[in-house]
Design a protein around this motif. Structure first.
Motif: not given
Length: 538
Positions: A278-300
């Motif tokens: 549970a803890v590892a999956i939650q952390q992985a989800r947060q990392r994926e969200q941050l990466q998606n946010y970073a990619v979206e921000l770079e695109h913008r």
């Protein structure tokens, strides 16, 4: 720290054993006292049972304590003379000896059992801890949620007796569950199924209880996929929730091929694994969200940068075109005004001549402004090369260009030779330093003779050229404004100019990798500077 924890656990185990011994000894005494009213009832069997329970479920010390307590109770309450520690009869001695002997034998057998089972139990426990540690390391090294789930199932197989397992992620917004690892009824990793096919009802998001079904066939309400597992020969299952901060995010499901395949120990292991997951999956989800946010921000940022660059390019092209195209009508205006003054002066009165002179003056100002605008626009359009440039040679050329202005204003210009060599562009530097020196000579009080000092200073890998004057100075709040286009701090009548000179300095120096700045105070003069990379070979 680990040794202290083990010591505390040992001491705690002893205390529990002592509590068991005292409790069952008292219980045996109370029951024996109640049953003593029966003429044929002997208390020995109850005291032996108390010793047996204490030895089996406590420890060796607990068994000995129970032996002592039961022997004293039997002697004091049931052997003649009653309520006395002495034993007066032979039968009493034999009964007491029988109780003590049997109790000691029970303790011996219990100790032997503990000794034989302890190494095996310790080995199993060590193996479980080692597997959990390997699982934890594997989960921490994994990056995606699917990789984390796969590593968990791969290593958990050595600890739990399951024949099929899945790790699922719940999405309560859509009512679906995604299979992160494992397979169930042909649904494999990455696929989704409706939640109601996995769980009996839509469980609340804060649910945290495990579901251990020893016999799937006995379930009155079987979800679709659980029912199909029964058809495939799975007879029991264990479902452990994945919970993070009371939020249910998924489930670890295990299926066995025999009834009641998962013991309490197995359930505890599954809970430990589920907590890690549970803890590892939650952390992985947060990392994926941050990466998606970073990619979206770079695109913008890339989109906005491209739009800004296009807008700047259009503006520069417009400025260049306007400045270039307006020069011709301004020159025509100047030409006709001069013709009027030279060829028709006799036919004009003083008022007309004054008007024509004003037209000429403003036309000349417009010509100067357009020239500066063209210079500023070209700085962005030119391809500039950078090479070693001697500031001494640049300064000599600047003094030649400004010779007339220096003589007209009787300025004193002191150049502290030798000036250092920098990496730059000679044409840009001549324009920039000429503008700095011209401003230093111009912006002085009317009664003050202009005095300018120029020198260079080595600053690590950079060279800074200073232009210091005795002029009127610049307030701190205006010191950034003076390097912008059309920023004037004084009226045209007091200090003539276009307001572009220092903007040209800044743009030109920045184009060749340098910086500009000013240090000044009102009435104390100014020290303007440009800083460029030093020549590495000088």
């Amino acid at each position: 720290m680990q040794a202290l924890k083990e010591k505390i656990q040992i001491e705690g185990s002893k205390l529990i054993g002592y509590a068991i011994a005292v409790t069952f000894s008292l219980l045996a005494l109370l029951i024996s006292l109640v049953l003593s009213l029966l003429p044929t009832q002997s208390p020995l069997i109850l005291f032996v049972m108390a010793v047996t329970v204490s030895s089996c479920y406590g420890n060796r010390s607990a068994g000995l304590l129970a032996t002592g307590l039961c022997s004293l109770a039997c002697n004091y309450f049931f052997l003649a003379p009653i309520y006395s520690p002495a034993v007066a009869t032979t039968d009493g001695v034999l009964e007491l000896g029988f109780l003590v002997g049997v109790s000691l034998l029970i303790n011996v057998f219990s100790a032997v059992r503990h000794v034989t089972e302890s190494p095996q139990h310790k080995h199993t426990e060590l193996q479980r801890l080692e597997t959990l540690q390997q699982l934890e390391r594997a989960i921490l090294n994994a990056e995606s949620t699917q990789e984390i789930a796969r590593e968990a199932l791969l290593r958990m197989h050595y600890m739990l007796p399951y024949v099929e397992a899945t790790v699922t992620s719940f999405d309560f917004e859509t009512g679906n569950a995604q299979i992160l690892a494992g397979t169930i009824d042909g649904v494999s990793k990455g696929e989704t199924v409706p939640l109601e096919q996995l769980i009996p009802t839509m469980v609340p998001r804060e649910s945290g209880g495990i579901r251990c079904v020893e016999d799937i066939a006995a379930l009155k309400e079987r979800p679709l996929l659980i029912g199909r597992q029964l058809q495939e020969g799975k007879l029991c299952f264990l479902a452990v929730p994945l919970v993070v901060e009371k939020d249910l995010i998924g489930e670890l499901s295990l299926y066995g091929d025999r009834h009641a395949a998962f013991s309490l120990e197995h359930q505890q292991i599954a809970i430990e694994v589920a907590n890690l997951l549970a803890v590892a999956i939650q952390q992985a989800r947060q990392r994926e969200q941050l990466q998606n946010y970073a990619v979206e921000l770079e695109h913008r940022v890339a989109e906005r940068t491209a739009a800004l660059e296009e807008s700047n390019a259009d503006m520069e092209a417009f400025t260049y075109s306007v400045a270039h195209d307006l020069r011709e009508p301004v020159r025509v205006l100047q030409g006709f005004a001069k013709i009027l003054l030279e060829d028709y002066a006799d036919h004009l009165d003083s008022v007309a001549r004054d008007f024509i002179e004003r037209i000429l003056t403003n036309a000349e100002r417009m010509e100067t402004l357009l020239k500066d605008l063209l210079t500023y626009s070209r700085l962005n359009r030119l391809e500039l090369s950078v090479s070693p440039v001697s500031l001494s040679n640049v300064m000599a050329e600047v003094l030649t260009l400004l010779e007339v202005q220096i003589q007209e204003q009787q300025a004193i210009v002191t150049v502290e030779e030798p000036l250092l060599t920098v990496m730059g562009n000679s044409t840009i530097l001549v324009q920039a330093i000429a503008n700095l020196l011209s401003n230093a000579i111009k912006f002085v009080s009317p009664e003050v003779q202009p005095s300018v000092r120029v020198w260079t200073q080595k600053r690590d890998l950079w060279v800074r050229l200073w232009v210091e004057d005795n002029g009127i100075g610049v307030e701190a709040r205006h010191q950034q404004r003076i390097f912008k286009v059309f920023e004037r701090l004084h009226a045209e009548e007091v200090y003539p100019g276009t307001g572009i000179g220092l903007a040209i300095v800044r743009r030109g120096v920045e184009r060749i990798g340098g910086k500009v700045g000013v240090e000044s105070a009102i009435g104390q003069g100014s020290r303007l500077w440009i800083e460029l990379p030093a020549d590495p070979e000088s």
